[in-house]
Enzyme design. Structure first.
Site, short mmCIF file in Angstrom:
data_model
loop_
_atom_site.label_atom_id
_atom_site.label_comp_id
_atom_site.label_asym_id
_atom_site.label_seq_id
_atom_site.Cartn_x
_atom_site.Cartn_y
_atom_site.Cartn_z
N THR A 1 -4.78 1.82 4.61
CA THR A 1 -5.81 2.01 5.63
C THR A 1 -6.28 0.62 6.07
O THR A 1 -5.69 -0.39 5.69
CB THR A 1 -6.99 2.82 5.04
OG1 THR A 1 -7.38 2.19 3.81
CG2 THR A 1 -6.60 4.25 4.75
N ASP A 2 -7.35 0.56 6.82
CA ASP A 2 -7.85 -0.72 7.32
C ASP A 2 -8.52 -1.51 6.18
O ASP A 2 -8.81 -0.94 5.13
CB ASP A 2 -8.84 -0.46 8.46
CG ASP A 2 -8.16 0.27 9.61
OD1 ASP A 2 -7.04 -0.11 9.97
OD2 ASP A 2 -8.73 1.25 10.11
N ASP B 1 -4.62 2.66 -8.38
CA ASP B 1 -5.02 1.59 -7.48
C ASP B 1 -3.84 0.62 -7.33
O ASP B 1 -3.40 0.02 -8.32
CB ASP B 1 -6.24 0.89 -8.11
CG ASP B 1 -6.76 -0.24 -7.25
OD1 ASP B 1 -6.10 -0.57 -6.24
OD2 ASP B 1 -7.82 -0.78 -7.59
N GLY B 2 -3.35 0.49 -6.11
CA GLY B 2 -2.19 -0.36 -5.85
C GLY B 2 -2.39 -1.79 -6.32
O GLY B 2 -1.47 -2.44 -6.82
N GLN C 1 -13.05 8.71 0.12
CA GLN C 1 -13.19 8.69 1.57
C GLN C 1 -13.35 10.10 2.14
O GLN C 1 -13.10 11.09 1.45
CB GLN C 1 -11.95 8.05 2.19
CG GLN C 1 -10.65 8.72 1.76
CD GLN C 1 -9.45 7.77 1.75
OE1 GLN C 1 -9.43 6.77 2.44
NE2 GLN C 1 -8.43 8.11 0.96
N ASP D 1 1.41 0.51 3.09
CA ASP D 1 1.06 1.45 4.17
C ASP D 1 -0.41 1.82 3.96
O ASP D 1 -0.73 2.94 3.59
CB ASP D 1 1.98 2.67 4.05
CG ASP D 1 1.74 3.68 5.16
OD1 ASP D 1 0.86 3.45 6.00
OD2 ASP D 1 2.43 4.71 5.15
N HIS E 1 6.23 5.23 11.25
CA HIS E 1 7.10 5.33 10.06
C HIS E 1 8.48 4.74 10.30
O HIS E 1 9.06 4.15 9.39
CB HIS E 1 7.14 6.78 9.57
CG HIS E 1 5.81 7.23 9.03
ND1 HIS E 1 5.11 8.29 9.54
CD2 HIS E 1 5.03 6.71 8.05
CE1 HIS E 1 3.96 8.41 8.88
NE2 HIS E 1 3.89 7.46 7.98
N PRO F 1 -11.35 1.94 0.69
CA PRO F 1 -10.33 1.89 -0.35
C PRO F 1 -9.19 0.91 -0.08
O PRO F 1 -8.54 0.45 -1.00
CB PRO F 1 -9.80 3.33 -0.41
CG PRO F 1 -10.51 4.12 0.61
CD PRO F 1 -11.56 3.28 1.25
#
Ligand code: AG3
Length: 284
Positions: free
Chosen positions: A157-158, A137-138, A31, A155, A62, A162
């Site tokens: 990104t949109d 990679d989660g 990104q 947590d 947070h 990724p």
């Protein structure tokens, strides 16, 4: 000449922040990463042109992604955090001395590197001895885990680029298996106001609801995210975020927060009617 960062909040709406100086810009393997210094929000991190954190309002996000689940159950020892290479989520988790281990899984090593340089106050806890950082990679990481975590925090990104895989049914199913019986998953859950965010919100809700026995959505006011109203998801195999809130326990910890408190905990699950309607209408 004035410099402004502009994010499209919808096709017809733009949100701009005045910039003092651009501090960093790179295209990583995953990104585009930018850091700006701004007079109103302090330093700002954007990924692919979307605001992720600002020094002025990151405490809201947070606090809400960490303290809400942490106040629900007492025995949180082993935590998995996916995304969050900026360190803010881990910083808040490290304030609990009963937390024994945190696996942080960030796909993009460049995010951690850039945040260490420009947001050192946020990344400091990444070197806490209880934290293991995995550049991975989660989606894949969680596949091989069974009955291991008391809390999973997504947590991300949109749901494009990724972060896309972290909104799939497959991923939620794997998280379910990775959680202990009284484990909890929380995620950033997009927003209800603009069409594209609302679609993503409904999809996430439908998928989480089809996997977990309990799925509730809660809200916070985050000035730099689209519409200023952002949602989080709370999913579990039975624990209820309100009935199982242990306010006395949480308050006895003496953790000082700028946004979260245990009254707000109950209130944040009370959603506006248009959000309830959207969520119950299912994905379009
Ligand atoms: N995580 C991203 C939240 C979603 C932002 N989306 C947006 N602005 N459209 C933030 C990372 C903080 N640790």
């Amino acid at each position: 000449m004035e410099l402004w960062f502009t994010e499209n909040h919808s096709e017809n709406v733009r949100f701009s922040i005045k910039i003092d100086a651009p501090l960093h810009s790179e295209q990583s393997e995953y990104q585009r990463i930018d850091v700006f210094s701004t007079p109103e929000f302090g330093r700002v991190l954007t990924l692919d042109g979307y605001v992720m954190i600002t020094q002025k309002d990151e405490f809201i996000y947070h606090d809400m992604i960490v303290h809400v689940p942490m106040a629900v159950k007492k025995k949180v020892k082993n935590v998995l955090v996916i995304g969050a290479g900026d360190g803010g989520t881990v910083r808040e988790l490290c304030r609990y001395k009963d937390v024994e281990h945190i696996d942080l899984v960030e796909i993009d090593e460049a995010v951690i590197r850039v945040c260490k340089e420009y947001f050192p106050e946020m990344t400091a806890s990444l070197s806490d001895e209880r934290v293991t950082v995995h550049i991975a990679d989660g989606l894949r990481f969680v596949r091989r885990k069974k009955n291991e975590y008391d809390l999973i925090i997504v947590d991300s990104t949109d749901p494009f680029g990724p972060g896309e895989g972290l909104f799939t049914r497959e991923f939620y199913g794997n998280c379910y298996n990775a959680l202990t019986d009284d484990g909890v998953l929380v995620n950033q859950h997009e927003s209800a106001f603009y069409e594209n965010d609302a679609k993503a919100m409904c999809r996430a809700h439908d998928r989480l609801r089809s996997v977990f026995e309990v799925h509730r959505v809660y809200q916070a006011h985050i000035p730099t995210y689209a519409s200023g109203h952002w949602l989080f998801g709370f999913a579990s195999k039975g624990l209820d975020p309100i009935k199982d809130l242990d306010a006395g326990y949480w308050n006895s910890l003496g953790i000082k927060t700028k946004y979260y408190n245990t009254d707000l905990h109950t209130g944040c699950f009370a959603l506006p009617n248009y959000v309830i309607e959207r969520l119950s209408g299912g994905a379009v």
